[in-house]
Scaffold this motif. Structure first.
Motif, PDB file in Angstrom:
ATOM      1  N   ALA A 398       0.786  -1.292  -0.050  1.00 34.82           N
ATOM      2  CA  ALA A 398       0.044   0.045   0.214  1.00 34.82           C
ATOM      3  C   ALA A 398       0.783   1.088  -0.053  1.00 34.82           C
ATOM      4  O   ALA A 398       2.080   1.028   0.525  1.00 34.82           O
ATOM      5  CB  ALA A 398      -0.909   0.080   1.385  1.00 34.82           C
ATOM      6  N   ALA A 403      -1.672   3.516   3.785  1.00 28.91           N
ATOM      7  CA  ALA A 403      -1.441   2.255   4.574  1.00 28.91           C
ATOM      8  C   ALA A 403      -2.278   1.980   5.903  1.00 28.91           C
ATOM      9  O   ALA A 403      -2.234   3.021   6.507  1.00 28.91           O
ATOM     10  CB  ALA A 403       0.282   2.144   4.738  1.00 28.91           C
ATOM     11  N   LEU A 408      -3.671  -4.279   5.660  1.00 25.99           N
ATOM     12  CA  LEU A 408      -2.484  -4.659   5.140  1.00 25.99           C
ATOM     13  C   LEU A 408      -2.308  -6.196   5.624  1.00 25.99           C
ATOM     14  O   LEU A 408      -2.248  -7.155   4.672  1.00 25.99           O
ATOM     15  CB  LEU A 408      -1.273  -4.137   5.287  1.00 25.99           C
ATOM     16  CG  LEU A 408      -1.171  -2.806   4.714  1.00 25.99           C
ATOM     17  CD1 LEU A 408       0.132  -2.082   4.811  1.00 25.99           C
ATOM     18  CD2 LEU A 408      -1.097  -3.281   2.898  1.00 25.99           C
ATOM     19  N   GLU A 432      -1.443  -2.761  -4.566  1.00 25.17           N
ATOM     20  CA  GLU A 432      -2.373  -1.719  -3.607  1.00 25.17           C
ATOM     21  C   GLU A 432      -3.698  -1.866  -3.993  1.00 25.17           C
ATOM     22  O   GLU A 432      -4.622  -1.727  -2.960  1.00 25.17           O
ATOM     23  CB  GLU A 432      -1.675  -0.315  -4.262  1.00 25.17           C
ATOM     24  CG  GLU A 432      -0.332   0.084  -3.902  1.00 25.17           C
ATOM     25  CD  GLU A 432      -0.089   1.546  -3.904  1.00 25.17           C
ATOM     26  OE1 GLU A 432      -1.095   2.318  -3.874  1.00 25.17           O
ATOM     27  OE2 GLU A 432       1.182   1.723  -4.718  1.00 25.17           O
ATOM     28  N   ALA A 435      -5.084  -4.998  -2.288  1.00 25.29           N
ATOM     29  CA  ALA A 435      -4.814  -4.846  -0.756  1.00 25.29           C
ATOM     30  C   ALA A 435      -5.905  -4.122  -0.233  1.00 25.29           C
ATOM     31  O   ALA A 435      -6.409  -4.205   1.052  1.00 25.29           O
ATOM     32  CB  ALA A 435      -3.442  -4.250  -0.353  1.00 25.29           C
TER      33      ALA A 435
END
Length: 471
Positions: A398, A403, A408, A432, A435
């Motif tokens: 990320a 994040a 995550l 990304e 996630a």
């Protein structure tokens, strides 16, 4: 007549009768001038006969310091007996013991031979300083250096010189110089430790620097002014009292240093896995914010990697739990070497995790593949058998801004599930977009990007070589 009796009474009370000269009678004591003249003469006679008339009662001061030193030595010996691996307590206890014995021998001057009281007594007291130096070196697991023995060596090298041995002031100068050398050695021993993590060392060094300057300044002043024996005794007594006070402060700072080190050790135990020695789950999660901040500063991505040892239950069932513990320890020791800043820990059971700030997805995959290939290339030897083991890895990435630790870890766990479903001993990466997507109701084995194709492994190893050369 009454005046003469009064003066006679004062004279006999201040100076015992046996100290009065035979030619002084009551008639000679009738005038105050005669009394003052006799008292001055008698004081000079007593100074010549008894040695030095000083303001400080040296014998009493030495006796007090000896009792304090012996008490501290006993306390330190008990502490060492409780923890024999910490040799610092032993050396510090020996230091106080030797100092107490040496000062006791000095205080017994006149009762024991001079060579034992002066030469040997002071040498033993200075040897106590050397033991303190050895204690601080042992505290930091350093070997004992030759310069720790300089204080008694300097004393023994100079005290037998005729112009030093026969002059009290010169002996005091020599002792202060040797003591200043010991304080300098203590400063060097304290500075050998970790100054950044243990700030109390700075204060401790300051105390020893003041002590060294005090002893050296006292020696220099006496060497320049050439004081009388009385003045030398008073100056030496004042210097000794100040040194004892500073040593008490240094002992308090040393106790504080040990307490801070113990607290740091206990705090580390709460954040460390007892079996493998790496971070536990709590300790690892505490590093996520620092990793995210570093990624933001360096304009990088945040990568979370989950590692799961394949068929670990079979290892325990076939080879025993001790072999299983050996496998966990071997993997942890090997894998943490590949993780930047060693932000690697055990999440529980056979599952491990790592956080890293990476440039892109390829760098994260290069790190994971280096760990996977190294682990399966070197089977773990448990002494009785060689245990073949592999590891599956799930990666989630990320941006530093978006994040989120929970998202995550959840994404990396789904990627790890996909790696298991793909046949194990492989790496699956969630970029990304994957996630950030919400977790599906039922995990799918086809999600993510499977890394271990031939081209991807070659590229990952090439990237790993580039990273190693850059480091």
């Amino acid at each position: 007549m009454k005046e003469g009796l009064l003066y006679s009474t004062i004279l006999i009370h201040v100076y015992p009768t046996e100290s009065l000269p035979a030619d002084i009678g009551l008639k000679q004591c009738r005038s105050a001038a005669t009394l003052r003249k006799w008292r001055a003469s008698s004081a000079r006679m007593r100074t010549d006969r008894q040695g030095v008339a000083a303001v400080f009662n040296i014998a009493t001061g030495l006796a007090i310091w000896c009792s304090e030193a012996m008490t501290l030595a006993l306390v330190l010996f008990v502490a060492w007996r409780h923890n024999v691996r910490n040799e610092a307590y032993l050396y510090w206890g020996l230091g106080f013991l030797l100092t107490g014995i040496g000062f006791a021998m000095v205080a017994l001057r006149g009762e024991i031979p001079s060579v034992l009281s002066i030469e040997a007594g002071n040498a033993i007291a200075l040897l106590g300083q050397s033991a303190w130096v050895a204690g601080f070196l042992a505290l930091d697991r350093k070997r004992i250096e030759w310069w720790a023995l300089l204080p008694p060596v300097i004393w023994l090298a100079g005290v037998f010189l005729p112009w030093v041995n026969s002059d009290y002031s010169n002996r005091v100068v020599l002792y202060n110089l040797a003591s200043a050398t010991g304080a300098t050695a203590l400063v060097m021993a304290v500075a050998a430790g970790d100054m950044r993590r243990e700030r109390t060392r700075v204060k401790l060094m300051g105390v020893f620097v003041i002590q060294g300057c005090l002893c050296f300044g006292s020696a220099l002043m006496m060497a320049l002014t050439l004081p009388s024996d009385i003045e030398a005794t008073n100056l030496g007594g004042a210097s000794a009292m100040a040194s004892a006070f500073l040593l008490t402060i240094a002992f308090a700072f040393t106790c504080r240093l040990i307490m801070e080190r113990s607290e740091r050790h206990l705090r580390a135990l709460t954040l460390t896995d007892s079996l493998t020695g790496v971070l536990n789950r709590r300790g690892l999660l505490g590093y996520f914010d620092a990793t995210q901040e570093k990624a933001h500063d360096d304009q990088r991505q945040v990568a979370v990697m989950l590692f799961d040892l394949d068929h670990f239950k079979r290892v325990n069932d076939r080879f025993g739990h001790q072999s299983g513990d050996a496998v966990l320890t071997a993997f942890a020791r090997m894998a943490r070497q590949y993780i930047p800043n060693n932000i690697f820990g055990r999440m529980g059971g056979e599952e491990f995790a790592a956080f890293a700030a990476v440039t892109d997805q390829t760098e994260a995959e290069a790190i994971a593949e280096a760990i996977r290939t190294e682990f399966c290339r070197l089977p773990v030897s448990t002494g009785e058998a060689i245990v073949p083991v592999t590891v599956s890895i799930g990666i989630a990435l990320a941006s530093s801004i978006e994040a989120n630790i929970d998202k995550l870890i959840s994404a990396a766990d789904r990627a790890l599930y996909a790696a298991k479903a793909a046949g194990r001993n492989c790496t699956v990466t969630f970029g990304e977009a994957e996630a950030a997507a919400p977790a599906p109701a039922t995990p799918t084995s086809t999600a993510g990007e499977l890394v271990p194709t031939v081209d991807d492994q070659v590229e990952a190893l090439r990237r790993m070589g580039t990273l190693s050369r850059a480091g």
